[in-house]
Design a protein around this motif. Sequence first.
Motif, PDB file in Angstrom:
ATOM      1  N   ARG A 116      30.506 -55.069  43.000  1.00  0.00           N
ATOM      2  CA  ARG A 116      29.588 -53.985  42.672  1.00  0.00           C
ATOM      3  C   ARG A 116      29.911 -52.778  43.533  1.00  0.00           C
ATOM      4  NH1 ARG A 116      25.201 -53.632  46.418  1.00  0.00           N
ATOM      5  NH2 ARG A 116      25.201 -55.408  47.834  1.00  0.00           N
ATOM      6  N   THR A 143      25.117 -62.593  38.543  1.00  0.00           N
ATOM      7  CA  THR A 143      24.346 -61.392  38.767  1.00  0.00           C
ATOM      8  C   THR A 143      23.592 -61.583  40.063  1.00  0.00           C
ATOM      9  OG1 THR A 143      24.087 -61.113  36.405  1.00  0.00           O
ATOM     10  CG2 THR A 143      22.549 -59.889  37.821  1.00  0.00           C
ATOM     11  N   SER A 197      22.930 -59.235  49.976  1.00  0.00           N
ATOM     12  CA  SER A 197      23.662 -58.352  49.079  1.00  0.00           C
ATOM     13  C   SER A 197      23.248 -56.904  49.252  1.00  0.00           C
ATOM     14  CB  SER A 197      23.489 -58.795  47.619  1.00  0.00           C
ATOM     15  OG  SER A 197      22.167 -58.589  47.196  1.00  0.00           O
ATOM     16  N   ASN A 220      31.046 -61.667  42.230  1.00  0.00           N
ATOM     17  CA  ASN A 220      30.538 -60.434  41.643  1.00  0.00           C
ATOM     18  C   ASN A 220      31.063 -59.260  42.458  1.00  0.00           C
ATOM     19  OD1 ASN A 220      28.766 -58.892  39.848  1.00  0.00           O
ATOM     20  ND2 ASN A 220      27.611 -58.446  41.697  1.00  0.00           N
ATOM     21  N   THR A 246      33.039 -50.413  47.319  1.00  0.00           N
ATOM     22  CA  THR A 246      33.044 -51.623  46.498  1.00  0.00           C
ATOM     23  C   THR A 246      32.672 -52.799  47.382  1.00  0.00           C
ATOM     24  OG1 THR A 246      34.794 -50.732  45.095  1.00  0.00           O
ATOM     25  CG2 THR A 246      34.421 -53.119  45.005  1.00  0.00           C
TER      26      THR A 246
END
Length: 194
Positions: A150, A11, A48, A148, A156
């Motif tokens: 997202r 996460t 991120s 990960n 994406t």
Amino acid sequence: SAAAQRPKAFTPCRPSRSTVRVAAAAQQQQTAEASRRQLLQLGGALASAALLPAAAQAAKAPRGFNPVQDLNDNYQFLYPFGWQEVSVGGADLVYKDVIEPLESVSVTITPTDKKDVTEFGDIADVANTLATEVLTAPGQQVAVVATNARALNGHTYFEFEYTAKTPRYTRHSLAVVVANDGKFYTLTTGANEK
């Protein structure tokens, strides 16, 4: 089996006020109070959120960080105070810590005909290919630690954490990749794993 070799999911971390204070204090005092791992996690959290549309206005930077926004190439990110811009061939932008040269953040932009990062393959394959063949030097022992995927603003994003070992050091890195408007963006940040 292939499934057994796939990295675990993670996460993405979000910097808390205390984490930002720890990182800012460590940078300002130029001490090792915050571990390299904490700095990497904070950098990863900032990275991120980095490749956002330029139309999204940059929020006020957390204390101890400087914002970068490139309206021509359509990206933005934060980097710690004390880091300096350096010129590196093939990169659009690179900032490095002047004291710890393995601490850095970079953005590379490559032309692509892909509309979405998923067109390159699944996240495990993309992360492994980039970590072993593009983002590290030959001869390093590379391991993808976590991945990960997202979605944000209709795109994406693939995020992956990896290590690259040499006989002298191990660099722990986090990369975020996305395809947008004929460009493949790669933002990478990392630090020496001490």
